[in-house]
Motif scaffolding. Structure first.
Motif, PDB file in Angstrom:
ATOM      1  N   ASP A   1       1.378   6.164  -4.216  1.00 34.04           N
ATOM      2  CA  ASP A   1       1.155   7.585  -3.555  1.00 34.04           C
ATOM      3  C   ASP A   1       1.975   8.819  -4.378  1.00 34.04           C
ATOM      4  O   ASP A   1       1.226   9.753  -4.397  1.00 34.04           O
TER       5      ASP A   1
ATOM      6  N   GLN B   1      -9.844  -0.595   6.460  1.00 34.63           N
ATOM      7  CA  GLN B   1     -10.004  -1.718   5.686  1.00 34.63           C
ATOM      8  C   GLN B   1     -10.008  -2.831   6.907  1.00 34.63           C
ATOM      9  O   GLN B   1     -10.631  -3.654   6.970  1.00 34.63           O
TER      10      GLN B   1
ATOM     11  N   HIS C   1      -5.491   0.450  -4.316  1.00 37.99           N
ATOM     12  CA  HIS C   1      -6.229   0.173  -3.117  1.00 37.99           C
ATOM     13  C   HIS C   1      -7.541  -0.706  -3.397  1.00 37.99           C
ATOM     14  O   HIS C   1      -8.084  -1.487  -2.297  1.00 37.99           O
TER      15      HIS C   1
ATOM     16  N   LEU D   1       0.888  -1.177  -0.125  1.00 39.16           N
ATOM     17  CA  LEU D   1      -0.136   0.004   0.059  1.00 39.16           C
ATOM     18  C   LEU D   1       0.877   1.160   0.078  1.00 39.16           C
ATOM     19  O   LEU D   1       1.826   1.555   0.940  1.00 39.16           O
TER      20      LEU D   1
ATOM     21  N   ARG E   1      -3.474   4.442  -8.075  1.00 42.85           N
ATOM     22  CA  ARG E   1      -3.292   4.292  -6.907  1.00 42.85           C
ATOM     23  C   ARG E   1      -4.823   3.721  -6.315  1.00 42.85           C
ATOM     24  O   ARG E   1      -4.974   2.912  -5.462  1.00 42.85           O
ATOM     25  N   ASP E   2      -5.716   4.421  -6.745  1.00 42.37           N
ATOM     26  CA  ASP E   2      -7.148   3.999  -6.788  1.00 42.37           C
ATOM     27  C   ASP E   2      -7.415   2.431  -7.078  1.00 42.37           C
ATOM     28  O   ASP E   2      -7.997   1.780  -6.484  1.00 42.37           O
TER      29      ASP E   2
ATOM     30  N   PHE F   1      -6.637   4.575   5.177  1.00 42.44           N
ATOM     31  CA  PHE F   1      -7.172   3.754   4.465  1.00 42.44           C
ATOM     32  C   PHE F   1      -7.138   1.966   4.790  1.00 42.44           C
ATOM     33  O   PHE F   1      -7.901   1.486   5.035  1.00 42.44           O
TER      34      PHE F   1
ATOM     35  N   THR G   1      -3.427   6.866   2.918  1.00 44.78           N
ATOM     36  CA  THR G   1      -3.157   5.827   2.839  1.00 44.78           C
ATOM     37  C   THR G   1      -3.101   4.769   4.156  1.00 44.78           C
ATOM     38  O   THR G   1      -3.557   3.619   4.325  1.00 44.78           O
TER      39      THR G   1
END
Ligand SMILES: [Mn+2]
Length: 267
Positions: A24, A77, A36, A20, A32-33, A73, A70
């Motif tokens: 960036d 998750q 993810h 991850l 990046r999306d 995120f 990040t």
């Protein structure tokens, strides 16, 4: 001590090398999306398969300078899983000075997360599951770090899991890789299952008769921009003590049964 002839049935998820934050800087938001999204799908599989716990075998983050977003995120998750998650840090997400894991209060944002932080190794007990997870953490780029030497004896929990990050090598291999993992190291741990990271390919490796060991591979290979090979391992720990792997696709392809998961020789 639990009766070793009959153990509680448990299901774990094993992933690694998520990296991850790899996109960036400098790659644009779209990549990046997408990256993810791959990890969101890993968590989706874990929820769908109703796993009791998850082990992430290192290089969860790509580096210590990932965006704040990040970090958040990742924590969000992991918290979505609800069941316990254990990270054994790798060479890209080492513990110690300047660790990425010191940048966010993960204990608050993802209370179900445990991070192994001791280079000599430590055990996390998931007491309600009768499971213990042991592993050594990378501190920095020390080429002679060996993830599975000097393993402590099995603990009291019914299920003993090892986690480590490095290269599985043949004893006679040319020693040009770092972080050596050898079959005899894995055998000597006497763990039931060993979750490996560092190789991007999913593969089982030889660890003796009593131990099952595998690399989960990366949910997505870096730099390829493709979804080829995007899988995550579901590890069924059966009441008779046997361990069964299933490789679930992140792309709705059929799952691979245990014996269909490649079994590679040490390099
Ligand atoms: Mn690595």
């Amino acid at each position: 001590m639990s009766d070793p002839s009959r153990r509680p049935k448990r299901r774990m998820m094993h992933t690694s090398d998520v990296h991850l934050g790899a996109y960036d800087y400098g790659s644009g938001g779209e990549q990046r999306d997408h990256h993810h999204e791959r990890f969101i799908r890993v968590i989706d599989v874990g929820i769908r398969e109703n796993v009791d716990f998850t082990v992430i075998a290192g290089d969860f983050f790509d580096n210590a300078r990932v965006f704040e977003d990040t970090l958040q995120f990742a924590a969000d998750q992991i918290a979505r899983m609800k069941s316990p998650v254990v990270i054994g840090p790798g060479n890209h997400d080492h513990v110690g000075p300047n660790s990425v894991y010191d940048r966010l209060d993960f204990a608050t944002h993802a209370p179900n997360l445990s991070i192994l932080r001791v280079p000599e190794g430590e055990t996390v007990a998931l007491e309600s599951l009768d499971v213990e997870v042991w592993g050594k953490s990378h501190t920095e780029q020390l080429p002679d770090f060996q993830p599975f030497t000097k393993s402590p004896p099995r603990g009291d929990a019914a299920w003993q899991i090892g986690v480590g990050h490095g290269h599985f090598i043949h004893p006679k291999a040319l020693l040009h890789h770092s972080f050596h993992i050898r079959e005899d190291h894995l055998m000597e741990t006497e763990r039931d299952y060993i979750a490996l990271g560092h190789w991007e390919q999913m593969t089982r490796v030889s660890a003796g008769e009593l131990t099952t060991a595998a690399y989960s591979g990366a949910p997505e290979g870096l730099g390829h921009g493709s979804t080829v090979g995007g899988r995550v391992l579901i590890v069924d720990l059966h009441e008779d003590g046997s361990v069964e792997l299933t490789a679930h696709s992140l792309d709705d392809e059929p799952a691979l049964a245990h014996n269909d998961i490649p079994y590679l020789e040490a390099m």
